[in-house]
Design a protein around this motif. Structure first.
Motif, mmCIF file in Angstrom:
data_model
loop_
_atom_site.group_PDB
_atom_site.id
_atom_site.type_symbol
_atom_site.label_atom_id
_atom_site.label_comp_id
_atom_site.label_asym_id
_atom_site.label_seq_id
_atom_site.Cartn_x
_atom_site.Cartn_y
_atom_site.Cartn_z
ATOM 1 N N LEU A 1 51.585 -13.960 42.285
ATOM 2 C CA LEU A 1 51.839 -15.230 42.963
ATOM 3 C C LEU A 1 51.159 -15.252 44.336
ATOM 4 N N HIS B 1 51.003 -25.906 48.145
ATOM 5 C CA HIS B 1 52.043 -26.455 47.272
ATOM 6 C C HIS B 1 53.277 -26.887 48.053
ATOM 7 N N ILE C 1 57.247 -23.649 46.505
ATOM 8 C CA ILE C 1 57.305 -22.631 45.456
ATOM 9 C C ILE C 1 58.652 -21.932 45.529
ATOM 10 N N LEU D 1 59.043 -22.704 39.059
ATOM 11 C CA LEU D 1 58.202 -21.690 38.444
ATOM 12 C C LEU D 1 58.621 -21.455 37.001
ATOM 13 N N ILE E 1 53.021 -22.447 37.977
ATOM 14 C CA ILE E 1 53.570 -23.213 39.095
ATOM 15 C C ILE E 1 53.743 -24.672 38.687
ATOM 16 N N THR F 1 57.842 -18.789 50.216
ATOM 17 C CA THR F 1 57.563 -18.299 48.869
ATOM 18 C C THR F 1 58.087 -16.888 48.677
#
Length: 310
Positions: free
Chosen positions: A104, A176, A179, A184, A193, A211
């Motif tokens: 990720l 984004h 997250i 996810l 994603i 994240t």
């Protein structure tokens, strides 16, 4: 979703089915002779900010073309987003595997390296200071969490002050911005994603901190796994990214976003009616209660969270 024309997606092979659980919008699955699609009805009635649908769709298409693991974006309009349906395992609110976290981080580095036109600058509205008034209204209307909110008003005012005054070191990246485990999937144990509609410009430390923390802990903050947190950062560096300096800014965006989300759900609960769009009233009550309890806890743990950056 009455009156919505989805004929461009093919001939339906069954009725469109609501997929429950969205914290902001409403999702449906539509199966047609051309495949399966995720149809998202955007809540345009009482959002805290307007969606930049065209910009987000352009960003999504660029990310998909670059091989970022995500659902294929199909179409976008003022009130609806359509993506091809992706099968995968839901990611629980619990520490993920180190390899998943590392990948990720690599994905974020690739995403931040894309060159996509985006005219918006990174701006944040000042955090609201009306927490005493909200607590009074909650008590007057008999909200089940009114006493808890009243006992934490000073904490929420302190959190709002922190969010507004915390210095962000930069750089600012197009990313984004949301997250979290519920955005996810795991497909063959690797990340996919979802839910890109909040994408935009953000201080890099805020994106990385949000994240890494969200996928390295359980529902509270007693189960943060430092090795998993660090795996996101290691993956980001291996993917070509450069880490910003350590500091509280890594967690300011997450705290500020949760603060605004909690207030928004409190207002929906105070209205006392089942809205036609957005989360169900019961989910708003759950989100309000979780924020009232969890935000002050997270705020008191800032020194321990900053230690994860060492």
């Amino acid at each position: 979703m009455r009156g919505v024309n989805l004929s461009q997606l093919g001939v339906p092979v069954g009725p469109m089915v609501r997929v429950h659980g969205g914290f902001a919008n409403r999702m449906y699955r539509l199966d047609t002779d051309q495949g399966s699609f995720a149809v998202k009805e955007l809540n345009l009635g009482d959002r805290r900010w307007s969606y930049r649908i065209e910009d987000v769709f352009r960003f999504e298409r660029a990310a998909f073309a670059a091989g970022i693991p995500m659902p294929e974006p199909i179409s976008a309009s003022d009130g609806m987003l359509v993506h091809r349906w992706v099968e995968g395992e839901k990611v629980p609110e619990a520490p993920v595997a180190e390899a998943y976290a590392f990948e990720l981080g690599e994905i974020l580095a690739r995403l931040h390296g894309l060159e996509v036109e985006w005219t918006e600058t990174a701006t944040e509205e000042p955090a609201s200071r009306d927490w005493p008034e909200l607590a009074e209204r909650a008590a007057a209307t008999g909200q089940p969490w009114a006493h808890e909110l009243a006992s934490r008003v000073d904490a929420f005012l302190a959190i709002a002050h922190f969010v507004d005054t915390c210095e962000r070191p930069g750089p600012v990246v197009l990313t984004h911005k949301d997250i979290q485990p519920w955005n996810l999937l795991a497909r063959d144990s690797r990340p996919v994603i979802l839910d890109w509609e909040l994408s935009g410009m953000l201080d890099l430390s805020g994106e990385l901190g949000s994240t890494a923390l969200s996928i390295s802990k359980g529902p509270g903050f007693d189960t943060v796994e430092p090795a998993i947190f660090r795996s996101v950062l290691d993956g980001y560096v291996v993917g070509g990214g450069t880490l910003p300096p350590p500091g509280p800014s890594w967690f300011a965006f997450m705290i500020g976003g949760w603060l605004g989300h909690t207030r928004w759900n409190i207002l929906r609960c105070l209205a006392g009616v089942e809205a036609g769009t957005g989360p169900d009233l019961a989910l708003s009550h759950e989100s309000a209660r979780n924020g009232i309890r969890g935000l002050p806890d997270m705020f008191t743990r800032l020194p321990a969270l900053e230690a994860l950056l060492a």
